[in-house]
Write a protein that holds these residues in place. Structure first.
Motif, PDB file in Angstrom:
ATOM      1  N   ILE A  32      41.091  37.497  31.116  1.00 26.13           N
ATOM      2  CA  ILE A  32      41.844  38.330  32.048  1.00 26.13           C
ATOM      3  C   ILE A  32      42.432  37.423  33.120  1.00 26.13           C
ATOM      4  O   ILE A  32      41.708  36.691  33.790  1.00 26.13           O
ATOM      5  CB  ILE A  32      40.963  39.415  32.696  1.00 26.13           C
ATOM      6  N   ASP A  34      44.360  37.686  36.501  1.00 27.54           N
ATOM      7  CA  ASP A  34      44.744  38.628  37.554  1.00 27.54           C
ATOM      8  C   ASP A  34      45.645  37.931  38.575  1.00 27.54           C
ATOM      9  O   ASP A  34      45.697  36.705  38.648  1.00 27.54           O
ATOM     10  CB  ASP A  34      43.483  39.165  38.236  1.00 27.54           C
ATOM     11  N   CYS A  57      44.334  38.125  25.686  1.00 30.48           N
ATOM     12  CA  CYS A  57      44.527  37.862  27.105  1.00 30.48           C
ATOM     13  C   CYS A  57      45.219  39.063  27.749  1.00 30.48           C
ATOM     14  O   CYS A  57      46.239  39.525  27.252  1.00 30.48           O
ATOM     15  CB  CYS A  57      45.375  36.598  27.320  1.00 30.48           C
ATOM     16  N   VAL A  58      44.622  39.574  28.825  1.00 28.61           N
ATOM     17  CA  VAL A  58      45.229  40.645  29.598  1.00 28.61           C
ATOM     18  C   VAL A  58      45.708  40.051  30.913  1.00 28.61           C
ATOM     19  O   VAL A  58      44.934  39.434  31.646  1.00 28.61           O
ATOM     20  CB  VAL A  58      44.237  41.796  29.868  1.00 28.61           C
ATOM     21  N   THR A  60      47.540  40.759  34.560  1.00 26.98           N
ATOM     22  CA  THR A  60      47.925  41.789  35.531  1.00 26.98           C
ATOM     23  C   THR A  60      48.582  41.132  36.730  1.00 26.98           C
ATOM     24  O   THR A  60      48.284  39.989  37.084  1.00 26.98           O
ATOM     25  CB  THR A  60      46.705  42.614  36.005  1.00 26.98           C
TER      26      THR A  60
END
Length: 331
Positions: A32, A34, A57-58, A60
């Protein structure tokens, strides 16, 4: 295969509990990233290119809160651009404006198909094929993806590749109009007219209100020299789509061969009205008018043809024939 999802901050916050539970249930490594709006292009590239096989993979971030000196170099913006272009591994993008629900994380199925269609229509067929093949890995056997893949092969006139894909789908009992329509086109491209006829008959039966199906059937019937069936399908096509010049052209040619000159001339005239710069319909209709002794109508169309292509061989020939007939009538 690695993949990444770009998720706007607001959407991530709104779905945080669901997102956490959904991600926890998946059986693969997860990264992740961020606050990604404050990564540089180089940092984002480094992070994404170090994803291992099978990892996810995220990402944001809020593109409206970029603190970098030059907002144009934000790694988040560069990642969105790359994901939109379908570069690299299988990836899905949830845009800032989408307000997407959590289910959109499932590789953005509709968006990817739409994106592939845009690429294909823009001439980038290679990338369109890659986008669809990557999507097919997550939706194996999906008829819509396979039909879209076949459509691109048809665009490239790769008839055999298209037929292989569509034969497999059709043999599974597909009821998709597009599958049978594309299969008919592929078989016709390979010269397999009986197989093409069976496929297009199936397509028309599935979607009798689709003008494209009737037009394709008219084309195949014409190649088979089944002129009665060709005329029947062309008539249905123009009924459903009155602005389709190709359907009127097939209708005109079928009527010509069936010995219906008045109906043929009417259809040729319609083609000319729909396509003001189309030469063949004017020359063909002029020839029919000459045979019927309608010299004034022939003269009108010959003059239009001469304005389009002065000196064209067929135009010169029909003009010469008109003058000969006039001289003969004056004796």
């Amino acid at each position: 295969m690695a993949w990444a999802v770009s998720l706007p901050f607001a959407a991530a916050a709104a779905h945080a509990p669901q997102l956490r539970d959904w991600l926890a249930a998946q059986d693969w490594p997860l990264v992740i990233l961020d606050e990604a709006q404050n990564t540089t292009r180089e940092q984002m590239f480094m992070a994404l290119t170090r994803l291992g096989e099978g990892s996810r993979c995220v990402i944001t971030g809020d593109a409206s809160q970029i603190d970098l000196k030059d907002e144009g170099i934000s790694g988040l913006l560069e990642a969105e651009k790359a994901l939109n272009e379908g570069l690299g591994a299988g990836r899905a993008l949830i845009p800032h404006e989408s307000g997407s629900e959590l289910t959109s994380l499932k590789l953005a199925y509709a968006e990817r198909i739409s994106f592939a269609a845009q690429l294909s229509s823009g001439g980038d067929t290679g990338r369109a094929l890659r986008v669809l093949k990557e999507l097919l890995e997550y939706y194996p056997g999906d008829e819509v993806i396979q039909s879209n893949l076949a459509s691109i092969h048809l665009q490239l006139e790769d008839w055999e590749s298209a037929r292989q894909i569509l034969t497999e789908v059709s043999e599974s009992g597909s009821s998709q109009f597009g599958v049978w329509l594309n299969l008919a086109t592929a078989e016709a491209g390979l010269g397999n007219l009986p197989e093409a006829r069976r496929a297009i008959d199936r397509a028309v039966a599935l979607a009798p209100g689709q003008a494209r199906g009737h037009l394709t059937r008219a084309e195949i019937c014409t190649k088979q020299r089944d002129l009665v069936a060709a005329r029947e399908s062309a008539l249905k096509a123009v009924e459903l789509e009155p602005e389709d010049a190709q359907a009127f052209l097939i209708l005109a040619e079928a009527n010509t061969r069936l010995g219906q000159p008045a109906e043929a001339c009417a259809a040729f005239e319609r083609v000319s009205a729909l396509n003001p710069r189309f030469l063949p319909s004017r020359v063909s209709a002029a020839s029919l008018y000459l045979s019927a002794g309608r010299f004034a109508d022939a003269e009108r169309l010959i003059m239009e043809a001469e304005a389009i292509a002065p000196g064209h061989e067929r135009v010169v020939q029909v003009r010469s024939r008109l003058e000969q007939l006039r001289r003969g009538a004056g004796r």
